[in-house]
Design an enzyme around this catalytic site. Structure first.
Site, PDB file in Angstrom:
ATOM      1  N   GLY A  28       0.827  -1.206   0.000  1.00  9.57           N
ATOM      2  CA  GLY A  28       0.000   0.000   0.000  1.00  9.57           C
ATOM      3  C   GLY A  28       0.856   1.248   0.000  1.00  9.57           C
ATOM      4  N   GLY A  32      -1.018   7.643   0.111  1.00  9.14           N
ATOM      5  CA  GLY A  32      -1.157   7.805   1.561  1.00  9.14           C
ATOM      6  C   GLY A  32       0.140   7.692   2.339  1.00  9.14           C
ATOM      7  N   GLY A  34       1.723   5.084   3.341  1.00  6.01           N
ATOM      8  CA  GLY A  34       2.656   4.058   2.844  1.00  6.01           C
ATOM      9  C   GLY A  34       3.634   4.662   1.857  1.00  6.01           C
ATOM     10  CB  SER A 153      -6.541   1.733  13.190  1.00  8.77           C
ATOM     11  OG  SER A 153      -7.397   2.796  13.538  1.00  8.77           O
ATOM     12  CE1 TYR A 178      -9.530   0.628   8.602  1.00  6.93           C
ATOM     13  CE2 TYR A 178     -10.173   1.598  10.700  1.00  6.93           C
ATOM     14  CZ  TYR A 178      -9.254   1.443   9.682  1.00  6.93           C
ATOM     15  OH  TYR A 178      -8.048   2.102   9.753  1.00  6.93           O
TER      16      TYR A 178
HETATM   17  N1  LIG Z   1      -5.789   7.419   7.247  1.00  2.96           N
HETATM   18  C1  LIG Z   1      -6.061   7.225   8.517  1.00  2.96           C
HETATM   19  O1  LIG Z   1      -6.591   8.103   9.223  1.00  2.96           O
HETATM   20  C2  LIG Z   1      -5.706   5.900   9.144  1.00  2.96           C
HETATM   21  C3  LIG Z   1      -5.917   5.733  10.521  1.00  2.96           C
HETATM   22  C4  LIG Z   1      -5.586   4.510  11.113  1.00  2.96           C
HETATM   23  C5  LIG Z   1      -5.052   3.500  10.314  1.00  2.96           C
HETATM   24  N2  LIG Z   1      -4.872   3.694   8.979  1.00  2.96           N
HETATM   25  C6  LIG Z   1      -4.307   2.573   8.212  1.00  2.96           C
HETATM   26  O2  LIG Z   1      -3.185   3.034   7.465  1.00  2.96           O
HETATM   27  C7  LIG Z   1      -3.022   2.221   6.286  1.00  2.96           C
HETATM   28  C8  LIG Z   1      -2.828   3.107   5.081  1.00  2.96           C
HETATM   29  O3  LIG Z   1      -3.939   3.959   4.990  1.00  2.96           O
HETATM   30  P1  LIG Z   1      -3.931   5.346   4.196  1.00  2.96           P
HETATM   31  O4  LIG Z   1      -4.701   6.297   5.015  1.00  2.96           O
HETATM   32  O5  LIG Z   1      -2.547   5.696   3.774  1.00  2.96           O
HETATM   33  O6  LIG Z   1      -4.836   4.907   2.970  1.00  2.96           O
HETATM   34  P2  LIG Z   1      -4.785   5.253   1.437  1.00  2.96           P
HETATM   35  O7  LIG Z   1      -4.219   6.615   1.221  1.00  2.96           O
HETATM   36  O8  LIG Z   1      -6.151   4.957   0.932  1.00  2.96           O
HETATM   37  O9  LIG Z   1      -3.766   4.174   0.860  1.00  2.96           O
HETATM   38  C9  LIG Z   1      -4.093   2.815   0.903  1.00  2.96           C
HETATM   39  C10 LIG Z   1      -3.040   1.998   0.197  1.00  2.96           C
HETATM   40  O10 LIG Z   1      -3.486   0.620   0.250  1.00  2.96           O
HETATM   41  C11 LIG Z   1      -3.588   0.111  -1.063  1.00  2.96           C
HETATM   42  N3  LIG Z   1      -4.770  -0.737  -1.203  1.00  2.96           N
HETATM   43  C12 LIG Z   1      -6.044  -0.432  -0.886  1.00  2.96           C
HETATM   44  N4  LIG Z   1      -6.870  -1.448  -1.225  1.00  2.96           N
HETATM   45  C13 LIG Z   1      -6.093  -2.416  -1.768  1.00  2.96           C
HETATM   46  C14 LIG Z   1      -6.350  -3.694  -2.330  1.00  2.96           C
HETATM   47  N5  LIG Z   1      -7.587  -4.205  -2.442  1.00  2.96           N
HETATM   48  N6  LIG Z   1      -5.302  -4.418  -2.798  1.00  2.96           N
HETATM   49  C15 LIG Z   1      -4.041  -3.922  -2.731  1.00  2.96           C
HETATM   50  N7  LIG Z   1      -3.739  -2.719  -2.223  1.00  2.96           N
HETATM   51  C16 LIG Z   1      -4.748  -1.965  -1.756  1.00  2.96           C
HETATM   52  C17 LIG Z   1      -3.698   1.326  -1.981  1.00  2.96           C
HETATM   53  O11 LIG Z   1      -3.113   1.024  -3.231  1.00  2.96           O
HETATM   54  P3  LIG Z   1      -3.919   1.005  -4.650  1.00  2.96           P
HETATM   55  O12 LIG Z   1      -4.951   2.072  -4.564  1.00  2.96           O
HETATM   56  O13 LIG Z   1      -2.820   1.249  -5.652  1.00  2.96           O
HETATM   57  O14 LIG Z   1      -4.461  -0.368  -4.723  1.00  2.96           O
HETATM   58  C18 LIG Z   1      -2.878   2.382  -1.254  1.00  2.96           C
HETATM   59  O15 LIG Z   1      -1.529   2.313  -1.629  1.00  2.96           O
HETATM   60  C19 LIG Z   1      -4.264   1.328   6.210  1.00  2.96           C
HETATM   61  O16 LIG Z   1      -3.938   0.044   6.701  1.00  2.96           O
HETATM   62  C20 LIG Z   1      -5.238   2.020   7.148  1.00  2.96           C
HETATM   63  O17 LIG Z   1      -6.189   1.132   7.700  1.00  2.96           O
HETATM   64  C21 LIG Z   1      -5.160   4.865   8.377  1.00  2.96           C
END
Ligand SMILES: NC(=O)c1ccc[n+]([C@@H]2O[C@H](COP(=O)([O-])OP(=O)(O)OC[C@H]3O[C@@H](n4cnc5c(N)ncnc54)[C@H](OP(=O)(O)O)[C@@H]3O)[C@@H](O)[C@H]2O)c1
Length: 305
Positions: A28, A32, A34, A153, A178
């Site tokens: 990922g 975001g 990652g 999270s 989630y």
């Molecule tokens: N944002 C927050 O406030 C928050 C809070 C707590 C925890 N988190 C955790 O942090 C992590 C990253 O979140 P983020 O906020 O950076 O989200 P994000 O910006 O939506 O990025 C998500 C990443 O995961 C990949 N992804 C999503 N669905 C996928 C699938 N079906 N198969 C393969 N790859 C997939 C996406 O790649 P593609 O689109 O290229 O597939 C993207 O690179 C997640 O585990 C999330 O639960 C986030």
């Protein structure tokens, strides 16, 4: 919040760590936090494997990393597809000798009620089952002192794990699914840590909460007007940025402070005590076995439970 828009490695205080010669896989990392963490580790000198589904975003991340001197590559796998995750693991095994840091980060908050081909909730499959499968497939490719880092999270605090509800078809809110998948992330990370330790391995496994990041996955999953409100929060100094979230990942990947630490949970680059449910070793062992059953694989590290 860690104030100021500094780079994640600076926020984490690891900007002087030299990661050259190390190979990092960040799932990922097309988007975001990652992506921010992948680029931060590229700046520290690591070679980086970028993962996601979006080819164009993956290639742009690789280009950015190559511009920093990193030997970067993109692997694509949809985390709803068991075969694709197996193929990704095989591709990585062929491409590199060893992985020094594996960041299980791909995931998010997904549509209400959807089930994958395995018949399980989409959130549980993408956020927990796929990283479980990838990690266990890559165990032999991990360096002897590798670090496995799982993005969990704070949402884990509001749920107990109800595996039957995640596995059996039926109404289930996306938020509940989630939060349970994020509790599963901590269970997985801790069970992996324990089994590796029992096996005499120096590979460590830790999880973390990246912060609440408006404009990232949460606000994208909200209805339009609320989403716009979420976007406004980007400017509010009490929320986190993707750089903040990436800082804790970079800290766990690079800092000497966490050397040897395993089975721990972090937030804002500090060790935290997760919720009581997340410390239930029986639930962790049960989740591990049932995850293997669901995927139709032998229980990984079965002799070290
Ligand atoms: N944002 C927050 O406030 C928050 C809070 C707590 C925890 N988190 C955790 O942090 C992590 C990253 O979140 P983020 O906020 O950076 O989200 P994000 O910006 O939506 O990025 C998500 C990443 O995961 C990949 N992804 C999503 N669905 C996928 C699938 N079906 N198969 C393969 N790859 C997939 C996406 O790649 P593609 O689109 O290229 O597939 C993207 O690179 C997640 O585990 C999330 O639960 C986030």
């Amino acid at each position: 919040m860690i104030l100021g828009e500094r780079d994640p490695e600076v926020k984490a205080g690891v900007q002087d760590v030299d990661m050259s010669g190390q190979t990092v896989l960040v799932t990922g990392s097309t988007n975001g936090l990652g992506r921010q963490a992948a680029v931060a580790m590229g700046r520290l000198g690591a070679d980086v494997i970028v993962h996601g589904r979006d080819q164009a975003a993956g290639e742009s991340a690789v280009q950015e990393l190559e511009g920093l001197g990193s030997d970067a590559q993109f692997v694509s796998a949809d985390y709803t597809d068991v075969t694709a995750v197996r193929e990704m693991a095989a591709e990585v095994e062929t491409a590199v000798d060893e992985i020094d840091v594996l960041c299980n980060n791909a995931g998010g908050l997904f549509e209400d009620g959807e089930r994958t081909d395995l018949g399980v909730d989409l959130n549980f499959h993408i956020n927990h089952l796929s990283p479980f499968l990838l990690t266990t497939e890559l165990l032999d490719t991990l360096a002897s002192d590798a670090r496995v880092i799982t993005t969990a999270s704070i949402g884990h605090r509001v749920s107990s794990l109800n595996l039957d509800a995640l596995i059996e078809p039926g109404p289930f809110s996306e938020w509940a699914a989630y939060c349970q998948s994020k509790l599963a992330n901590i269970h997985f990370s801790n069970e992996l840590a324990r089994r590796l330790d029992n096996a005499g391995s120096d590979v460590t496994s830790n999880s973390f909460h990246p912060g609440i990041i408006p404009g990232s996955e949460f606000s994208r999953a909200l209805p339009g007007p609320i989403q716009q409100f979420g976007d406004l929060l980007d400017d509010v100094p009490l929320t986190d940025s993707p750089e903040d979230g990436a800082a804790t990942m970079a800290y766990l990947a690079a800092s000497g402070d966490v050397e040897g630490d395993t089975g721990k949970y972090y937030a804002r680059c500090r060790k935290r005590r997760p919720a009581p449910d997340a410390r239930d070793e029986t639930a962790q062992r049960d989740l591990w076995k049932r995850s293997a059953d669901l995927l139709g694989i032998e229980e990984p590290l079965a002799d070290y439970a």
